[in-house]
Design an enzyme around this catalytic site. Sequence first.
Site, PDB file in Angstrom:
ATOM      1  CE  LYS A  71       1.716   8.579   1.696  1.00 27.45           C
ATOM      2  NZ  LYS A  71       0.311   8.939   1.605  1.00 27.45           N
ATOM      3  CB  THR A  73       0.038   1.360  -4.588  1.00 27.43           C
ATOM      4  OG1 THR A  73      -1.052   1.143  -3.683  1.00 27.43           O
ATOM      5  CG2 THR A  73      -0.155   0.517  -5.829  1.00 27.43           C
ATOM      6  NE  ARG A  94       3.466   4.938   6.994  1.00 33.65           N
ATOM      7  CZ  ARG A  94       2.405   5.673   6.717  1.00 33.65           C
ATOM      8  NH1 ARG A  94       1.777   6.301   7.657  1.00 33.65           N
ATOM      9  NH2 ARG A  94       1.975   5.764   5.485  1.00 33.65           N
ATOM     10  CB  ALA A 273       1.060  10.613   9.289  1.00 34.17           C
ATOM     11  CG  PHE A 301      -1.209  12.255   6.352  1.00 33.78           C
ATOM     12  CD1 PHE A 301      -2.267  11.415   6.017  1.00 33.78           C
ATOM     13  CD2 PHE A 301      -1.083  12.620   7.683  1.00 33.78           C
ATOM     14  CE1 PHE A 301      -3.161  10.959   6.976  1.00 33.78           C
ATOM     15  CE2 PHE A 301      -1.976  12.169   8.643  1.00 33.78           C
ATOM     16  CZ  PHE A 301      -3.006  11.338   8.295  1.00 33.78           C
ATOM     17  CG  PHE A 379      -6.623   5.866 -10.155  1.00 33.06           C
ATOM     18  CD1 PHE A 379      -5.387   6.319  -9.706  1.00 33.06           C
ATOM     19  CD2 PHE A 379      -7.493   5.303  -9.216  1.00 33.06           C
ATOM     20  CE1 PHE A 379      -5.030   6.210  -8.366  1.00 33.06           C
ATOM     21  CE2 PHE A 379      -7.143   5.196  -7.881  1.00 33.06           C
ATOM     22  CZ  PHE A 379      -5.911   5.646  -7.448  1.00 33.06           C
ATOM     23  CD1 TRP A 407      -3.834  -0.732  -7.426  1.00 32.63           C
ATOM     24  CD2 TRP A 407      -4.790  -0.741  -9.449  1.00 32.63           C
ATOM     25  NE1 TRP A 407      -5.137  -1.135  -7.267  1.00 32.63           N
ATOM     26  CE2 TRP A 407      -5.742  -1.147  -8.493  1.00 32.63           C
ATOM     27  CE3 TRP A 407      -5.163  -0.667 -10.800  1.00 32.63           C
ATOM     28  CZ2 TRP A 407      -7.056  -1.481  -8.842  1.00 32.63           C
ATOM     29  CZ3 TRP A 407      -6.460  -0.998 -11.149  1.00 32.63           C
ATOM     30  CH2 TRP A 407      -7.394  -1.396 -10.174  1.00 32.63           C
TER      31      TRP A 407
HETATM   32  P1  ADP Z   1      -1.460   5.717   0.402  1.00 31.07           P
HETATM   33  O1  ADP Z   1      -0.229   4.940   0.783  1.00 31.07           O
HETATM   34  O2  ADP Z   1      -1.133   6.965  -0.333  1.00 31.07           O
HETATM   35  O3  ADP Z   1      -2.406   5.927   1.524  1.00 31.07           O
HETATM   36  P2  ADP Z   1      -2.241   3.253  -0.860  1.00 31.07           P
HETATM   37  O4  ADP Z   1      -1.086   2.836  -1.696  1.00 31.07           O
HETATM   38  O5  ADP Z   1      -2.439   2.568   0.450  1.00 31.07           O
HETATM   39  O6  ADP Z   1      -2.247   4.830  -0.673  1.00 31.07           O
HETATM   40  O7  ADP Z   1      -3.541   3.111  -1.767  1.00 31.07           O
HETATM   41  C1  ADP Z   1      -4.823   3.423  -1.255  1.00 31.07           C
HETATM   42  C2  ADP Z   1      -5.858   2.569  -1.969  1.00 31.07           C
HETATM   43  O8  ADP Z   1      -5.946   2.954  -3.343  1.00 31.07           O
HETATM   44  C3  ADP Z   1      -5.559   1.081  -1.953  1.00 31.07           C
HETATM   45  O9  ADP Z   1      -6.749   0.377  -1.688  1.00 31.07           O
HETATM   46  C4  ADP Z   1      -5.064   0.775  -3.346  1.00 31.07           C
HETATM   47  O10 ADP Z   1      -5.394  -0.530  -3.758  1.00 31.07           O
HETATM   48  C5  ADP Z   1      -5.777   1.813  -4.180  1.00 31.07           C
HETATM   49  N1  ADP Z   1      -4.989   2.223  -5.356  1.00 31.07           N
HETATM   50  C6  ADP Z   1      -3.732   2.706  -5.352  1.00 31.07           C
HETATM   51  N2  ADP Z   1      -3.324   2.972  -6.612  1.00 31.07           N
HETATM   52  C7  ADP Z   1      -4.361   2.654  -7.424  1.00 31.07           C
HETATM   53  C8  ADP Z   1      -4.571   2.716  -8.848  1.00 31.07           C
HETATM   54  N3  ADP Z   1      -3.616   3.163  -9.662  1.00 31.07           N
HETATM   55  N4  ADP Z   1      -5.775   2.338  -9.322  1.00 31.07           N
HETATM   56  C9  ADP Z   1      -6.739   1.898  -8.487  1.00 31.07           C
HETATM   57  N5  ADP Z   1      -6.610   1.821  -7.151  1.00 31.07           N
HETATM   58  C10 ADP Z   1      -5.438   2.184  -6.625  1.00 31.07           C
END
Ligand code: ADP
Length: 554
Positions: A71, A73, A94, A273, A301, A379, A407
């Site tokens: 989210k 990201t 946040r 959350a 979440f 991914f 990403w």
């Molecule tokens: P959320 O906000 O849903 O908890 P985050 O955006 O913080 O998720 O991402 C959680 C983790 O996953 C981070 O370490 C981020 O670098 C990794 N991540 C997010 N999107 C990708 C992607 N497309 N490919 C690889 N890693 C990713």
Amino acid sequence: MKTDIQIAQEAKIVNISEIVKKVGLTEDDIEHYGKYKAKVNLDVLKRLENKKDGKLVLVTAITPTPAGEGKSTVTVGLTQALNKLGKSSVAALREPSLGPVFGMKGGATGGGYAQVIPMEDINLHFTGDLHAIGVAHNLIAACIDNHINSGNLLNIDVTKISWKRVVDMNDRALREIVIGLGGKANGIPRESSFQITVASEIMAALCLANSLMDLKDKIRSMVFGYSRDGKALTVGDLKIEGAVTALLKEALKPNLVQTLENTPVFIHGGPFANIAHGCNSILATKLALKLSDYAITEAGFAADLGAEKFLDIKCRKGNLRPNCVVIVATVRALKHHGGAKELSEESLEALEKGIANLDKHIENMKKYNLPVVVAINRFVSDTERELEFIEKHCKELDVPVALCEVWAKGGEGGIALAKEVMAQLEKETDNYTPLYSLDLSIKEKIETIAKEIYGADGVEFSSGAKKMLKTIDELGYGNLPVCMSKTQKSLSDNASLIGRPTGFTVTINELRISAGAGFIVAMAGDIIDMPGLPKKPAAELIDIDENGRIEGLF
Ligand code: ADP
């Protein structure tokens, strides 16, 4: 492949003054916290009172796997993409807590080429907001015990004090403690406990406050316990709401930073959350709306928790009118919901089964009369056939969908998503309606959320919760919204029910009054407000060299 922190450290960061200019503010509007961070003074909101708001976009997600589905990201990538298209967009996120940073989840500044910087500062201490919140919270705790020791004029029942102490750390050893040991000079011994700072009601109140005086009112009305004759006792009874609010004067000002592509971002407030509402501050969101055409924000979440609370609590308290919801979905989480164990192996079968989880979240968001866009966060392990399957499925449902590669590619990888979102925003989007009316009883509000959002058949209340429903009414808190506290791993209250569960009943064990924050917490299951560290904490991976260069944060 570069790590998040390597990418962040290699980025060309600009002085925060440039970002201040970009959002149309001047040096008089801000306070510098070093070269790359600033706090924005609250008079800016007053000055811009009559300026038209931009559009408000909420980024939420399907039911996640423990690593998170991206989210933050996608939020960062989407604002980068909009800026790349020449639009004015500011994100509001946040603040990270040190608990997850040193535990398992890592920070909260996005990932890959969609990140907020300076990443190390934001993850560690930042502008000191969490410290201020912790101290403000603990001042109340100290005054409660001092009051008891000094004659207890309020007749505080020492067995019914709900106000705990806080520290911004995952530390399970502090969950159950005894304080006041060591004889008369050290006060009255009693059982107590610690919460993590982000679970403090002060954090929730700071995020839901519309001004400094509103925050003071909220603090005044916080219930810390009960008297021996059953009266709810508040911070106002201790006469310390002024002192507590004074400690939060700077923390209430939103923090301005930048993305890897030097676009503006507010990072402010980070309530839990589950026992709180899981959204950044109303003030930062309002600033983003005044200072840009597209304000992008996120909620913790999945959509059943974060988005529901954003839409039923935060938007109501801040008088915000969201215009569009982006639901982040990933191939791996959908396969998980379809029963797959090996998430990096192609499985169209699991995907076909698991996609029901996405369907339910889409249906839920439409109940608020908001347009929905699905963002598939790509991914490297995703196959073309899997991505195509999700896209085709969404098109069949007539739901706009975009492959999101922020990403890997930064803003460039979010152009398709940005265009889909803008296309929705060009239509009439001011139709937001909350799920339930505040006039319903607390019991009816909980039943509405459980049936409409979780898909439950009904709700069972423990005998303690039933008693509390009565107390809440008697004390006059029945018109507050409900803040649900349940597992994030399932649409239901049972973490093992993946996909789109049906035929279940939600059980409410406990109800807590957060009168200051302005909601009633309904606990479905045992939710811990002081997490523990995992066997191998992230702390073991973090290091610093002689030049002060940090590594291992993620
Ligand atoms: P959320 O906000 O849903 O908890 P985050 O955006 O913080 O998720 O991402 C959680 C983790 O996953 C981070 O370490 C981020 O670098 C990794 N991540 C997010 N999107 C990708 C992607 N497309 N490919 C690889 N890693 C990713």
